[in-house]
Design an enzyme around this catalytic site. Structure first.
Site, PDB file in Angstrom:
ATOM      1  N   LEU A  13     140.397 -12.442 108.091  1.00 48.78           N
ATOM      2  CA  LEU A  13     140.768 -11.107 107.610  1.00 48.78           C
ATOM      3  C   LEU A  13     139.676 -10.623 106.670  1.00 48.78           C
ATOM      4  O   LEU A  13     139.266 -11.356 105.758  1.00 48.78           O
ATOM      5  CB  LEU A  13     142.114 -11.192 106.859  1.00 48.78           C
ATOM      6  CG  LEU A  13     142.481  -9.991 105.971  1.00 48.78           C
ATOM      7  CD1 LEU A  13     142.652  -8.713 106.785  1.00 48.78           C
ATOM      8  CD2 LEU A  13     143.769 -10.290 105.185  1.00 48.78           C
ATOM      9  N   ILE A  21     129.148  -3.659 103.137  1.00 46.43           N
ATOM     10  CA  ILE A  21     129.101  -5.124 103.107  1.00 46.43           C
ATOM     11  C   ILE A  21     130.235  -5.707 103.964  1.00 46.43           C
ATOM     12  O   ILE A  21     130.037  -6.668 104.712  1.00 46.43           O
ATOM     13  CB  ILE A  21     129.193  -5.636 101.652  1.00 46.43           C
ATOM     14  CG1 ILE A  21     127.951  -5.202 100.857  1.00 46.43           C
ATOM     15  CG2 ILE A  21     129.342  -7.156 101.614  1.00 46.43           C
ATOM     16  CD1 ILE A  21     128.023  -5.488  99.354  1.00 46.43           C
ATOM     17  N   ASP A  40     141.142  -1.786 106.401  1.00 40.65           N
ATOM     18  CA  ASP A  40     140.523  -0.819 105.492  1.00 40.65           C
ATOM     19  C   ASP A  40     141.461   0.367 105.314  1.00 40.65           C
ATOM     20  O   ASP A  40     142.252   0.677 106.211  1.00 40.65           O
ATOM     21  CB  ASP A  40     139.179  -0.339 106.073  1.00 40.65           C
ATOM     22  CG  ASP A  40     138.243   0.199 104.998  1.00 40.65           C
ATOM     23  OD1 ASP A  40     138.572   1.232 104.380  1.00 40.65           O
ATOM     24  OD2 ASP A  40     137.198  -0.423 104.765  1.00 40.65           O
ATOM     25  N   TYR A 163     134.448  -0.739  86.383  1.00 38.60           N
ATOM     26  CA  TYR A 163     133.994  -1.576  87.508  1.00 38.60           C
ATOM     27  C   TYR A 163     133.632  -2.973  87.016  1.00 38.60           C
ATOM     28  O   TYR A 163     134.052  -3.985  87.604  1.00 38.60           O
ATOM     29  CB  TYR A 163     132.786  -0.895  88.164  1.00 38.60           C
ATOM     30  CG  TYR A 163     132.261  -1.602  89.385  1.00 38.60           C
ATOM     31  CD1 TYR A 163     132.939  -1.523  90.608  1.00 38.60           C
ATOM     32  CD2 TYR A 163     131.081  -2.331  89.340  1.00 38.60           C
ATOM     33  CE1 TYR A 163     132.450  -2.164  91.736  1.00 38.60           C
ATOM     34  CE2 TYR A 163     130.591  -2.966  90.464  1.00 38.60           C
ATOM     35  CZ  TYR A 163     131.274  -2.885  91.662  1.00 38.60           C
ATOM     36  OH  TYR A 163     130.800  -3.515  92.781  1.00 38.60           O
ATOM     37  N   ALA A 164     132.856  -3.047  85.930  1.00 41.77           N
ATOM     38  CA  ALA A 164     132.440  -4.356  85.408  1.00 41.77           C
ATOM     39  C   ALA A 164     133.661  -5.174  84.983  1.00 41.77           C
ATOM     40  O   ALA A 164     133.746  -6.380  85.259  1.00 41.77           O
ATOM     41  CB  ALA A 164     131.479  -4.177  84.239  1.00 41.77           C
ATOM     42  N   ALA A 165     134.633  -4.500  84.335  1.00 47.01           N
ATOM     43  CA  ALA A 165     135.847  -5.203  83.900  1.00 47.01           C
ATOM     44  C   ALA A 165     136.613  -5.721  85.109  1.00 47.01           C
ATOM     45  O   ALA A 165     137.099  -6.860  85.122  1.00 47.01           O
ATOM     46  CB  ALA A 165     136.725  -4.261  83.076  1.00 47.01           C
ATOM     47  N   THR A 198     124.204   0.227 100.435  1.00 52.62           N
ATOM     48  CA  THR A 198     125.413   0.570 101.205  1.00 52.62           C
ATOM     49  C   THR A 198     125.843   1.986 100.805  1.00 52.62           C
ATOM     50  O   THR A 198     125.291   2.551  99.855  1.00 52.62           O
ATOM     51  CB  THR A 198     126.596  -0.367 100.861  1.00 52.62           C
ATOM     52  OG1 THR A 198     127.031  -0.075  99.521  1.00 52.62           O
ATOM     53  CG2 THR A 198     126.244  -1.842 100.983  1.00 52.62           C
TER      54      THR A 198
HETATM   55  P1  NAD Z   1     131.592   0.643 100.611  1.00 51.50           P
HETATM   56  O1  NAD Z   1     132.046   1.823  99.819  1.00 51.50           O
HETATM   57  O2  NAD Z   1     130.583   0.833 101.684  1.00 51.50           O
HETATM   58  O3  NAD Z   1     132.849  -0.128 101.230  1.00 51.50           O
HETATM   59  C1  NAD Z   1     134.048  -0.309 100.538  1.00 51.50           C
HETATM   60  C2  NAD Z   1     135.194  -0.216 101.530  1.00 51.50           C
HETATM   61  O4  NAD Z   1     136.419  -0.458 100.816  1.00 51.50           O
HETATM   62  C3  NAD Z   1     135.310   1.163 102.194  1.00 51.50           C
HETATM   63  O5  NAD Z   1     135.375   1.030 103.600  1.00 51.50           O
HETATM   64  C4  NAD Z   1     136.622   1.707 101.635  1.00 51.50           C
HETATM   65  O6  NAD Z   1     137.331   2.550 102.541  1.00 51.50           O
HETATM   66  C5  NAD Z   1     137.397   0.432 101.345  1.00 51.50           C
HETATM   67  N1  NAD Z   1     138.455   0.653 100.374  1.00 51.50           N
HETATM   68  C6  NAD Z   1     138.375   1.334  99.194  1.00 51.50           C
HETATM   69  N2  NAD Z   1     139.568   1.356  98.602  1.00 51.50           N
HETATM   70  C7  NAD Z   1     140.433   0.678  99.404  1.00 51.50           C
HETATM   71  C8  NAD Z   1     141.813   0.349  99.319  1.00 51.50           C
HETATM   72  N3  NAD Z   1     142.564   0.744  98.280  1.00 51.50           N
HETATM   73  N4  NAD Z   1     142.360  -0.379 100.318  1.00 51.50           N
HETATM   74  C9  NAD Z   1     141.620  -0.770 101.380  1.00 51.50           C
HETATM   75  N5  NAD Z   1     140.322  -0.479 101.517  1.00 51.50           N
HETATM   76  C10 NAD Z   1     139.730   0.235 100.534  1.00 51.50           C
HETATM   77  O7  NAD Z   1     131.050  -0.380  99.514  1.00 51.50           O
HETATM   78  P2  NAD Z   1     130.206  -1.741  99.633  1.00 51.50           P
HETATM   79  O8  NAD Z   1     128.959  -1.512  98.888  1.00 51.50           O
HETATM   80  O9  NAD Z   1     130.164  -2.229 101.022  1.00 51.50           O
HETATM   81  O10 NAD Z   1     131.110  -2.694  98.744  1.00 51.50           O
HETATM   82  C11 NAD Z   1     131.914  -3.728  99.281  1.00 51.50           C
HETATM   83  C12 NAD Z   1     132.324  -4.654  98.146  1.00 51.50           C
HETATM   84  O11 NAD Z   1     131.146  -5.243  97.576  1.00 51.50           O
HETATM   85  C13 NAD Z   1     133.058  -3.951  97.011  1.00 51.50           C
HETATM   86  O12 NAD Z   1     134.067  -4.793  96.502  1.00 51.50           O
HETATM   87  C14 NAD Z   1     131.971  -3.752  95.992  1.00 51.50           C
HETATM   88  O13 NAD Z   1     132.482  -3.644  94.690  1.00 51.50           O
HETATM   89  C15 NAD Z   1     131.157  -5.028  96.176  1.00 51.50           C
HETATM   90  N6  NAD Z   1     129.791  -4.932  95.675  1.00 51.50           N
HETATM   91  C16 NAD Z   1     128.924  -4.044  96.181  1.00 51.50           C
HETATM   92  C17 NAD Z   1     127.628  -3.994  95.672  1.00 51.50           C
HETATM   93  C18 NAD Z   1     126.590  -3.048  96.193  1.00 51.50           C
HETATM   94  O14 NAD Z   1     125.502  -2.984  95.604  1.00 51.50           O
HETATM   95  N7  NAD Z   1     126.835  -2.309  97.265  1.00 51.50           N
HETATM   96  C19 NAD Z   1     127.261  -4.858  94.635  1.00 51.50           C
HETATM   97  C20 NAD Z   1     128.186  -5.759  94.135  1.00 51.50           C
HETATM   98  C21 NAD Z   1     129.459  -5.788  94.670  1.00 51.50           C
END
Ligand code: NAD
Length: 255
Positions: A13, A21, A40, A163-165, A198
């Protein structure tokens, strides 16, 4: 000779699988033979991910699911639908759904702070708990839960107080889950990406992104596939003695 598939016929899942990501993780898991439940809030994004996945050897199909991870009811319904569709709980779970609502501490509203915590932290709690319950109730030992934290949860970042928290919370939650679930053979690890290109980072001002890229010892932003490769390792038996770990995927940022 091709390398053997590391996740053959394993149900995985991935929340947040409709973008960035999460989508890259779905692809890598499927390439390793996993059957993927792509969940999602953005159902169209999840369906698009499924369309791009390689078919499993068994001929069984990956499937897209809509979910709001911040709602216990929605997560409960997701687990019931997965059970009905695949007749087994997911043995691999990657919690990748996440949001940012960036603002400086002095200006952050209570509503925005709550929303980020609800999705990133409470959402990860609800999914981790639901998947762990399913695995424990199934009676078969084993399972790998991987949560997406962020390097920002460890070091902080200007304008990202909520976000950091939330991401620091994800790290503590995962380490605790690792201790509690080890006796069931369930491993829990947290991945801490740095700055990965992303749709989430596309929202950041280009000047800020350029500044961060310049600070990365490896000299560039990361690619989602580079995070996905680590998740495949953590999902597979190759990491069988690793639990409670925080794995940084940052190109050396903030070392
Ligand atoms: P993204 O915005 O491309 O993808 C996030 C996905 O989460 C989206 O498809 C969105 O629809 C989904 N989503 C949001 N709220 C939701 C909810 N309530 N229920 C179900 N789905 C939901 O972002 P990303 O960059 O691919 O990030 C993916 C993860 O990696 C996140 O947790 C993010 O915090 C973490 N992250 C990203 C980075 C970065 O630099 N991109 C760095 C560190 C951590």
């Amino acid at each position: 000779m091709a390398a053997p598939l590391r996740l053959r016929a394993t149900l995985a899942l991935v929340t947040g699988g409709g973008s960035g990501i999460g989508r890259a993780i779905c692809t890598r898991l499927a390439e390793e033979g996993a059957l993927v439940a792509v969940a999602d809030q953005n159902e169209a994004g999840a369906a698009e991910t499924v369309r791009g996945l390689p078919r499993g050897e068994s001929g069984r199909e990956h499937e897209a699911f809509g979910v709001d991870v911040s709602s216990a009811q929605s997560v409960g319904e997701l687990m019931a639908r997965i059970q009905a569709r695949f007749s087994t709980p997911p043995r691999v779970c990657v919690s990748c759904a996440g949001i940012t609502m960036d603002e400086f501490l002095l200006k952050q509203t209570e509503a925005a702070f709550d929303k980020v915590l609800q999705v990133n932290l409470k959402g990860t709690f609800l999914v981790t708990q639901a998947v762990a319950r399913g695995l424990v109730e199934s009676g078969a030992p084993g399972g790998s839960i991987i949560n997406m934290g962020s390097i920002v949860g460890k070091v902080g970042n200007l304008g990202q107080v909520s976000y950091a928290a939330s991401k620091a919370g994800v790290e503590g939650l995962t380490k605790t889950a690792a201790k509690e679930l080890a006796r069931f053979g369930i491993r829990c690890n947290v991945v801490l990406p740095g700055f990965i290109a992303t749709p989430m980072t596309d929202k950041m001002p280009p000047k800020v992104l350029q500044k961060f890229a310049g600070m990365v010892p490896l000299g560039r932003l990361g690619d989602p596939k580079e995070v996905a490769d680590v998740c495949v390792f953590l999902a597979s038996e190759e990491s069988r003695y690793i639990t409670g770990a925080s794995v940084e995927v940052t190109g050396g940022l903030f070392l």
